[in-house]
Design a protein around this motif. Structure first.
Motif, PDB file in Angstrom:
ATOM      1  N   ALA A  50      72.025  20.341  62.583  1.00  0.00           N
ATOM      2  CA  ALA A  50      71.892  21.281  61.470  1.00  0.00           C
ATOM      3  C   ALA A  50      70.710  20.883  60.585  1.00  0.00           C
ATOM      4  N   ASP A  51      70.553  19.587  60.327  1.00  0.00           N
ATOM      5  CA  ASP A  51      69.437  19.119  59.498  1.00  0.00           C
ATOM      6  C   ASP A  51      68.090  19.418  60.146  1.00  0.00           C
ATOM      7  N   GLU A  52      67.996  19.242  61.461  1.00  0.00           N
ATOM      8  CA  GLU A  52      66.742  19.537  62.171  1.00  0.00           C
ATOM      9  C   GLU A  52      66.412  21.023  62.111  1.00  0.00           C
ATOM     10  N   LEU A  53      67.435  21.866  62.243  1.00  0.00           N
ATOM     11  CA  LEU A  53      67.202  23.308  62.141  1.00  0.00           C
ATOM     12  C   LEU A  53      66.739  23.694  60.743  1.00  0.00           C
ATOM     13  N   LEU A  54      67.319  23.082  59.729  1.00  0.00           N
ATOM     14  CA  LEU A  54      66.889  23.344  58.347  1.00  0.00           C
ATOM     15  C   LEU A  54      65.448  22.903  58.147  1.00  0.00           C
ATOM     16  N   GLN A  55      65.109  21.735  58.680  1.00  0.00           N
ATOM     17  CA  GLN A  55      63.739  21.226  58.555  1.00  0.00           C
ATOM     18  C   GLN A  55      62.759  22.150  59.295  1.00  0.00           C
ATOM     19  N   LEU A  56      63.112  22.588  60.487  1.00  0.00           N
ATOM     20  CA  LEU A  56      62.270  23.511  61.236  1.00  0.00           C
ATOM     21  C   LEU A  56      62.108  24.821  60.462  1.00  0.00           C
ATOM     22  N   GLY A  57      63.188  25.309  59.903  1.00  0.00           N
ATOM     23  CA  GLY A  57      63.125  26.523  59.094  1.00  0.00           C
ATOM     24  C   GLY A  57      62.216  26.363  57.893  1.00  0.00           C
ATOM     25  N   ASP A  58      62.284  25.206  57.226  1.00  0.00           N
ATOM     26  CA  ASP A  58      61.408  24.942  56.074  1.00  0.00           C
ATOM     27  C   ASP A  58      59.936  24.945  56.484  1.00  0.00           C
TER      28      ASP A  58
END
Length: 87
Positions: A50-58
């Motif tokens: 989930a954190d990686e997806l948030l970072q990718l989204g950012d």
């Protein structure tokens, strides 16, 4: 098998420099390509956290903002050319 992230990115995947995206996340390009293909680099299966997806989204949101700003600047420049020719 494509990850949900890769399926989501499909409309723009050919237009994005994923090497730059990976580096913006502090990761290697191969890390990102493996993640997009559900691979861990050793032949196993892995997905984004989930954190990686948030970072990718950012990172993608930042790119989107910068592209929008550049597009607006180009359109303003084109409008000023049109006005200068009209005078």
């Amino acid at each position: 098998m494509a990850t949900e992230a890769k399926k989501t990115l499909r409309p723009v995947i050919a237009d994005i420099n994923f090497s730059h995206i990976a580096r913006s996340m502090g990761k290697s390009p191969s890390w990102l390509y493996h993640k997009l293909d559900n691979r861990d680099g050793c032949g196993g299966f892995v997905d984004f956290t989930a954190d990686e997806l948030l970072q990718l989204g950012d990172v993608l949101n930042d790119l989107s903002s910068r592209l929008s700003m550049v597009a607006s600047d180009l359109m303003a420049t084109a409008a000023s050319f049109s006005q200068a020719k009209a005078v």
